[in-house]
Each structure stands twice: as structure tokens, then as C-alpha cells.
Design a protein around this motif. Sequence first.
Motif, PDB file in Angstrom:
ATOM      1  N   GLY A  89      21.223 -41.761 -27.447  1.00  0.00           N
ATOM      2  CA  GLY A  89      21.036 -40.360 -27.759  1.00  0.00           C
ATOM      3  C   GLY A  89      22.346 -39.615 -27.899  1.00  0.00           C
ATOM      4  N   MET A  90      23.412 -40.183 -27.335  1.00  0.00           N
ATOM      5  CA  MET A  90      24.738 -39.574 -27.456  1.00  0.00           C
ATOM      6  C   MET A  90      25.702 -40.619 -28.011  1.00  0.00           C
ATOM      7  SD  MET A  90      24.936 -37.185 -24.028  1.00  0.00           S
ATOM      8  CE  MET A  90      26.333 -36.242 -24.672  1.00  0.00           C
ATOM      9  N   ASP A  91      25.251 -41.293 -29.067  1.00  0.00           N
ATOM     10  CA  ASP A  91      26.014 -42.419 -29.615  1.00  0.00           C
ATOM     11  C   ASP A  91      26.163 -42.361 -31.137  1.00  0.00           C
ATOM     12  OD1 ASP A  91      23.358 -42.877 -30.142  1.00  0.00           O
ATOM     13  OD2 ASP A  91      23.281 -44.885 -29.255  1.00  0.00           O
ATOM     14  N   ASP A  92      26.098 -41.160 -31.699  1.00  0.00           N
ATOM     15  CA  ASP A  92      26.244 -41.031 -33.150  1.00  0.00           C
ATOM     16  C   ASP A  92      27.684 -41.324 -33.600  1.00  0.00           C
ATOM     17  OD1 ASP A  92      23.628 -40.316 -33.424  1.00  0.00           O
ATOM     18  OD2 ASP A  92      23.998 -38.174 -33.677  1.00  0.00           O
ATOM     19  N   ILE A  93      27.789 -41.869 -34.818  1.00  0.00           N
ATOM     20  CA  ILE A  93      29.088 -42.108 -35.451  1.00  0.00           C
ATOM     21  C   ILE A  93      29.014 -41.518 -36.854  1.00  0.00           C
ATOM     22  CG2 ILE A  93      30.747 -43.832 -36.248  1.00  0.00           C
ATOM     23  CD1 ILE A  93      29.574 -45.746 -34.137  1.00  0.00           C
ATOM     24  N   ASP A  94      29.908 -40.597 -37.159  1.00  0.00           N
ATOM     25  CA  ASP A  94      29.909 -39.902 -38.443  1.00  0.00           C
ATOM     26  C   ASP A  94      31.217 -40.204 -39.169  1.00  0.00           C
ATOM     27  OD1 ASP A  94      29.252 -38.213 -40.513  1.00  0.00           O
ATOM     28  OD2 ASP A  94      30.013 -36.425 -39.506  1.00  0.00           O
ATOM     29  N   VAL A  95      31.115 -40.741 -40.383  1.00  0.00           N
ATOM     30  CA  VAL A  95      32.292 -41.095 -41.178  1.00  0.00           C
ATOM     31  C   VAL A  95      32.377 -40.174 -42.387  1.00  0.00           C
ATOM     32  CG1 VAL A  95      33.504 -42.922 -42.409  1.00  0.00           C
ATOM     33  CG2 VAL A  95      32.004 -43.502 -40.497  1.00  0.00           C
ATOM     34  N   THR A 104      30.308 -40.003 -27.254  1.00  0.00           N
ATOM     35  CA  THR A 104      30.753 -40.753 -26.083  1.00  0.00           C
ATOM     36  C   THR A 104      30.039 -42.080 -25.870  1.00  0.00           C
ATOM     37  OG1 THR A 104      31.140 -40.552 -23.705  1.00  0.00           O
ATOM     38  CG2 THR A 104      29.168 -39.470 -24.556  1.00  0.00           C
ATOM     39  N   GLY A 105      28.747 -42.144 -26.200  1.00  0.00           N
ATOM     40  CA  GLY A 105      27.979 -43.354 -25.929  1.00  0.00           C
ATOM     41  C   GLY A 105      28.053 -44.405 -27.012  1.00  0.00           C
TER      42      GLY A 105
END
Length: 304
Positions: A89-95, A104-105
Amino acid sequence: MNSELLTARFVSLLGEAGVRENEPMSAHTTFKTGGPADLMLLPRTEEGLVSVLRVLREEGTPYVVIGRGSNLLVSDEGIRGAVVKLAQGMDDIDVREGRIIAQTGASLKALCLESIRAGLAGLEFAGGIPGALGGAVYMNAGAYGGEMKDHMTSVRVVDRALGIREIPAAEMDFSYRHSAAMEKGYIVLGAAFSLPAGDPQLSLDKMNEFNARRREKQPLAYPSAGSTFKRPKGNYAGTLIESCGLKGFSIGGAQVSEKHAGFIINTGSAFSRDIYELILHVKEVVLQETGVVLEPEVKMLGEF
């Protein structure tokens, strides 16, 4: 407030799936040891995290914040109070346009692979490091000549006053296995990186080469926290430990790896106490025989 009312308050904030009672920490550490946490709280948003921290402080409940547990040794007695885990839930990656913004996750492996897919270079060293971005930023994790700080532009944190801040990387006092977060009590929410363009196939080959070297030299088949000790100045912990004849030395189910003396592993039946006592024994022997003080990289939680 009694424990039932406190738990109910957290359920109202996080839902039932976000609150666990008497949660075994062995399920949340790469050592696969550790007793129960009174409460485990699993916020899925920054706002949820801040709300949880505010309640914990209001109620005077002790707490620790963890990520994926890759650098932790938790007492067999467990943890009194609450463990706040930042992962799903706190593990998004945006490129976007040569920049990566990750929460953080996010696992370091996912971060590395996303950068490679986007044709960006510079994070290949992180592709085999276990754990999540938050802990890696907190301790400026690194391997094979690379460190988290190298291409980082900013860090998003919760500060001691529970304010959310974006801090330039240059102000984070990064050094070997150190960041300002350690002194200032920051909780890392995420980080941004500016990466140079690269060849995806060359980057993938580089990451795979690093991971092949890890498999060849490190005891990846056993639960561990990675390198147990920080690298002493002008030397290597594994070299010093091996020179003292400690390779393969065991206490209970904990062992100085026969493959790489810098790793203490759980052979399958270790308690946290076994690992802790082995860390102390290794430190004592190395100090007596070489005069070098080894400093653990592993963070201890709970009573030992």
C-alpha cells in the motif's frame, strides 16, 4: 485507554486488515526469528501513518517503525507496544522523464527493475539487496561500489513533529551506512532519484552479474540479515572473522556462515538469543585477536 479500546481505535483508522494483535515477528524479519508484537499496525497511506502515530503518542504507547525486516533482530520476548509496518500500500514506483519517485515500502529489486525498463542506469547495485526503500535510505545501503545516495535528489519524511517534509538529499548527511534520519528521528516515506540514460540490456546484464556474484559468495539459502557487521575502516569484517577461525562457529541454531564469515545465519532452528550471543562472541574474539571493534549493522529490537 485499555488495550481493547486502543485496538478498536486503530481498527477505525486502518480497518480490520490493518491491525493485528500478538503478531509473531518471525514472519516479518529475514532472520525468521522473534517473538510477538503486542500490536502490528499496517497503514497504507501517508495520512493513515500520521494518524496512527498521533494516536500512539496521545496514548503514550511505545512503538517502532519497520519496513520489510531485512536488517532486524527482534527479541524472542517480542515487542511491547506497537510495530508500525510500512510495506504494502506504500510501495508505488513512479517513473517520469529520467526521474524515479518511489514510496518507502517499494522493494529495492522492483525499484531497480523499473529503472531498467525505463532505460535508466545507476541502480543496478540494488537489484539483489533485500528489503525496502525506506530502510535502505535510512541507512544508506549499498553494494558493489554503489550507494542509495548516489543518484538521490530528495527524501520525503515524517519529522518528529509529525509533519511531512521533502528534504534535499544534500541535506541528509549521507555517509557509510548513515543518514540524518538516524539522528533526527525521521520516518522515511519515499525518495526521488535522477538517473542517467542507459542501455536496458547492459543494465540488466550488470544487475544479473552482481546477483550471480552474490549467489556464489553469500549464504542466500539461509535466513540472515545480510552482512552482520559494518565494514571496519581499512578492512573487511568477514576477513577478520575468518582470520580468527570463527567460520562455521555456532551457538544453538545460529552460525557464522561457512560460505561467507561476514554473515551470521539461521540454520533453521535458531532463536534470536542464539544470534545475539553469537554476535557478541564474534565481537569479543575479533577484538581480542585483532584489536578491531566490529559494529553490528543489524538493529536490535526488544529486550536482550
